[in-house]
Enzyme design. Structure first.
Site, mmCIF file in Angstrom:
data_model
loop_
_atom_site.group_PDB
_atom_site.id
_atom_site.type_symbol
_atom_site.label_atom_id
_atom_site.label_comp_id
_atom_site.label_asym_id
_atom_site.label_seq_id
_atom_site.Cartn_x
_atom_site.Cartn_y
_atom_site.Cartn_z
ATOM 1 N N HIS A 74 -161.392 -28.406 -34.235
ATOM 2 C CA HIS A 74 -162.569 -28.031 -35.302
ATOM 3 C C HIS A 74 -163.641 -27.783 -34.286
ATOM 4 O O HIS A 74 -164.813 -27.895 -35.006
ATOM 5 C CB HIS A 74 -162.603 -29.318 -36.241
ATOM 6 C CG HIS A 74 -161.550 -29.799 -36.820
ATOM 7 N ND1 HIS A 74 -160.573 -29.247 -37.465
ATOM 8 C CD2 HIS A 74 -161.104 -31.225 -36.933
ATOM 9 C CE1 HIS A 74 -159.608 -29.879 -37.951
ATOM 10 N NE2 HIS A 74 -159.851 -31.260 -37.521
ATOM 11 N N LEU A 88 -154.945 -23.395 -35.916
ATOM 12 C CA LEU A 88 -156.041 -23.094 -36.424
ATOM 13 C C LEU A 88 -155.969 -24.087 -37.648
ATOM 14 O O LEU A 88 -154.850 -24.379 -38.253
ATOM 15 C CB LEU A 88 -155.892 -21.690 -36.933
ATOM 16 C CG LEU A 88 -156.112 -20.486 -35.883
ATOM 17 C CD1 LEU A 88 -155.972 -19.089 -36.576
ATOM 18 C CD2 LEU A 88 -157.516 -20.413 -35.211
ATOM 19 N N ASP A 89 -157.281 -24.611 -38.307
ATOM 20 C CA ASP A 89 -157.223 -25.136 -39.230
ATOM 21 C C ASP A 89 -156.516 -24.616 -40.674
ATOM 22 O O ASP A 89 -156.465 -23.309 -40.515
ATOM 23 C CB ASP A 89 -158.549 -25.564 -39.664
ATOM 24 C CG ASP A 89 -159.450 -26.307 -38.962
ATOM 25 O OD1 ASP A 89 -158.875 -27.095 -38.050
ATOM 26 O OD2 ASP A 89 -160.758 -26.129 -38.736
ATOM 27 N N GLY A 90 -156.227 -25.164 -41.448
ATOM 28 C CA GLY A 90 -155.367 -24.780 -42.684
ATOM 29 C C GLY A 90 -156.592 -23.659 -43.208
ATOM 30 O O GLY A 90 -155.935 -22.449 -43.610
#
Ligand code: URA
Length: 220
Positions: free
Chosen positions: A167, A82-84
């Site tokens: 993303h 998962l993105d930050g």
């Protein structure tokens, strides 16, 4: 066996009954042969908060998800990323086979996101999300999109996808002209963060592990 002098720990014969060992570090031998425990498979769900990056080791010393996990005698790995800034459901396991399958596009594992965007998401935007839009020169697979609420300022959309492109959710909304303000994955392969506080983890229930295995044709 100990009394007969047949047991060694780290190369030394043990004579004391009830001696304690650390099964993740110590080498135990009987009659010169190493004894191994059947490997234990571990499955965890973390409700990831934003601001933590998904890596098990960050040379730049940023905040990582490792800080939120318990200390375990085995090494676990995240199932995908998962993105930050993304929150929500993230699985960890040492079951490499299941992890690989869950990430493989062939099994189309369902991921459900709640996406808060700036502005009013129109029905035509939902249709586009559902039919697929061009992201990085390739059309996204059909998805399901519904509005949880919308007004002039913001909209909250529930989006169900089964691709795993990098993303992808942010890019899908960006392609429609929306800025994503918050992104949370509420469910991964039917495992949901419902009832799990942000920043906390839990073990998967045996039925959840079974279901994930079934989804990916892994039956023992
Ligand atoms: N899609 C994104 O854009 N970001 C994530 O973290 C997960 C899916």
């Amino acid at each position: 066996m100990i009394q007969e002098g047949r047991v060694k720990v780290n190369g030394q014969v043990v004579t004391q009954l009830g001696v304690k060992i650390d099964e993740s570090r110590d080498r135990v031998e009987v009659d010169g042969r190493q004894v191994r425990l059947p490997s234990t498979k571990v499955y965890l769900l973390l409700n990831k908060p934003s601001g933590y990056i998904v890596t098990m080791d960050d040379p730049q010393k940023r905040k990582t998800v490792v800080e939120l996990l318990p200390r375990l005698p085995v090494r676990v790995f995240p199932v995908g990323r998962l993105d930050g800034e993304t929150e929500g459901a993230l699985l960890f396991t040492n079951d490499g086979e299941l992890a690989n399958r869950l990430m493989h596009p062939r099994y189309q594992v369902k991921k459900i996101y709640e996406v808060k965007v700036k502005g009013f998401v129109e029905d035509k935007d939902l249709e586009k999300l559902e039919k697929g839009i061009f992201v990085d020169g390739r059309k996204t697979a059909p998805a399901k999109a519904k509005v949880i609420y919308r007004n002039k300022e913001n909209s909250l959309v529930c989006l169900e996808v089964h691709e795993g492109r990098k993303h992808e959710v942010r890019k899908m909304f960006y392609a429609l002209g929306f800025e994503v303000k918050r992104l949370r994955r509420v469910s991964f392969g039917g495992v949901t963060i419902k009832g799990l506080r942000r920043g906390f983890w839990r073990y998967l229930k045996p039925q959840e592990v079974e279901r994930l295995k079934k989804l990916t044709n892994l039956t023992e």
